[in-house]
Write a protein that holds these residues in place. Structure first.
Motif, PDB file in Angstrom:
ATOM      1  N   UNK A  81      50.552  48.201  37.203  1.00  0.00           N
ATOM      2  CA  UNK A  81      49.589  49.256  37.550  1.00  0.00           C
ATOM      3  C   UNK A  81      50.150  50.227  38.587  1.00  0.00           C
ATOM      4  N   UNK A  82      50.935  49.715  39.525  1.00  0.00           N
ATOM      5  CA  UNK A  82      51.579  50.592  40.500  1.00  0.00           C
ATOM      6  C   UNK A  82      52.553  51.526  39.783  1.00  0.00           C
ATOM      7  N   UNK A  83      53.304  51.002  38.816  1.00  0.00           N
ATOM      8  CA  UNK A  83      54.197  51.840  38.025  1.00  0.00           C
ATOM      9  C   UNK A  83      53.441  52.924  37.284  1.00  0.00           C
ATOM     10  N   UNK A 131      50.537  54.242  38.116  1.00  0.00           N
ATOM     11  CA  UNK A 131      50.086  55.236  39.100  1.00  0.00           C
ATOM     12  C   UNK A 131      51.251  56.116  39.562  1.00  0.00           C
ATOM     13  N   UNK A 132      52.384  55.494  39.821  1.00  0.00           N
ATOM     14  CA  UNK A 132      53.581  56.209  40.261  1.00  0.00           C
ATOM     15  C   UNK A 132      54.020  57.254  39.233  1.00  0.00           C
ATOM     16  N   UNK A 133      53.829  56.973  37.951  1.00  0.00           N
ATOM     17  CA  UNK A 133      54.273  57.881  36.894  1.00  0.00           C
ATOM     18  C   UNK A 133      53.648  59.268  37.029  1.00  0.00           C
ATOM     19  N   UNK A 134      52.457  59.341  37.599  1.00  0.00           N
ATOM     20  CA  UNK A 134      51.796  60.637  37.753  1.00  0.00           C
ATOM     21  C   UNK A 134      52.518  61.531  38.759  1.00  0.00           C
ATOM     22  N   UNK A 135      53.394  60.955  39.559  1.00  0.00           N
ATOM     23  CA  UNK A 135      54.148  61.713  40.555  1.00  0.00           C
ATOM     24  C   UNK A 135      55.447  62.293  39.985  1.00  0.00           C
ATOM     25  N   UNK A 136      55.835  61.847  38.795  1.00  0.00           N
ATOM     26  CA  UNK A 136      57.135  62.230  38.252  1.00  0.00           C
ATOM     27  C   UNK A 136      57.086  63.573  37.555  1.00  0.00           C
ATOM     28  N   UNK A 156      61.690  45.811  35.844  1.00  0.00           N
ATOM     29  CA  UNK A 156      61.316  46.156  34.468  1.00  0.00           C
ATOM     30  C   UNK A 156      59.802  46.241  34.321  1.00  0.00           C
ATOM     31  N   UNK A 157      59.067  45.391  34.981  1.00  0.00           N
ATOM     32  CA  UNK A 157      57.600  45.431  34.935  1.00  0.00           C
ATOM     33  C   UNK A 157      57.086  46.765  35.484  1.00  0.00           C
ATOM     34  N   UNK A 158      57.650  47.203  36.587  1.00  0.00           N
ATOM     35  CA  UNK A 158      57.292  48.485  37.190  1.00  0.00           C
ATOM     36  C   UNK A 158      57.610  49.619  36.214  1.00  0.00           C
ATOM     37  N   UNK A 187      54.058  53.405  30.413  1.00  0.00           N
ATOM     38  CA  UNK A 187      52.674  53.440  29.949  1.00  0.00           C
ATOM     39  C   UNK A 187      51.979  54.699  30.459  1.00  0.00           C
ATOM     40  N   UNK A 188      52.177  55.002  31.732  1.00  0.00           N
ATOM     41  CA  UNK A 188      51.582  56.200  32.316  1.00  0.00           C
ATOM     42  C   UNK A 188      52.119  57.488  31.714  1.00  0.00           C
TER      43      UNK A 188
END
Length: 158
Positions: A23-25, A27-32, A49-51, A57-58
């Motif tokens: 889930x952190x990954x 959320x982080x994807x929105x910053x990329x 890999x989980x991140x 997914x994001x």
């Protein structure tokens, strides 16, 4: 993680299991943004890999995301082209030329690099570093440090 890297902004988050890390990954994807390079640091099993699965997914990647430990690079399509690179088995910098690493690094896609410490000296200075480590006896909790070394964006993750 080299001590000389200039860090303009940093977040530190604790995840309490694989779902939190995923889930952190996400959320982080929105910053990329297009062209971002994200360098992952951490020992085996810390959740890199989980991140990355959460990031993909994001970014609306539809393919199954797996670690490219043997293929070295997996390429995915989503909102952006995503290059998932795993340098665990890389033994020399010469191998980077053989796989076209420089072309990938400066492409308009997003480059996610596991085991970035193995190629530290060829990574661009402007990148995001994600450092992951275990923080409890059962190795289920992780400390995730996200270091931004460009000040073009003000970022904050919870």
């Amino acid at each position: 993680m080299p001590q000389s890297l200039c860090v303009d902004y940093m977040n530190e988050i604790i995840t309490k299991g694989p779902d939190d890390t995923f889930n952190l990954g996400r959320e982080f994807s929105s910053q990329l943004k297009s062209g971002d390079v994200v360098a992952f640091y951490g020992s085996l099993g810390t959740g890199k890999t989980c991140f990355i699965k959460g990031i993909c997914d994001g970014l609306e990647v539809k393919e199954t995301v797996i670690s490219p430990s043997f293929t070295i690079i997996n390429e995915y399509n989503g909102i952006f082209k995503v290059y998932h690179i795993d340098f665990y088995r890389i033994s020399s910098i010469i191998e980077l030329q053989e796989i076209g690493f420089e072309d990938i690094l400066y492409d308009k896609g997003i480059c996610l690099i596991e085991w970035a410490d193995k190629v530290e000296n060829v990574l661009p200075e402007s990148r995001i570093s994600v450092i992951m480590d275990f923080i409890n006896e059962k190795n289920s909790w992780r400390r995730v440090q996200i270091k931004y070394n460009d000040n073009s964006r003000n970022r904050n993750l919870k």
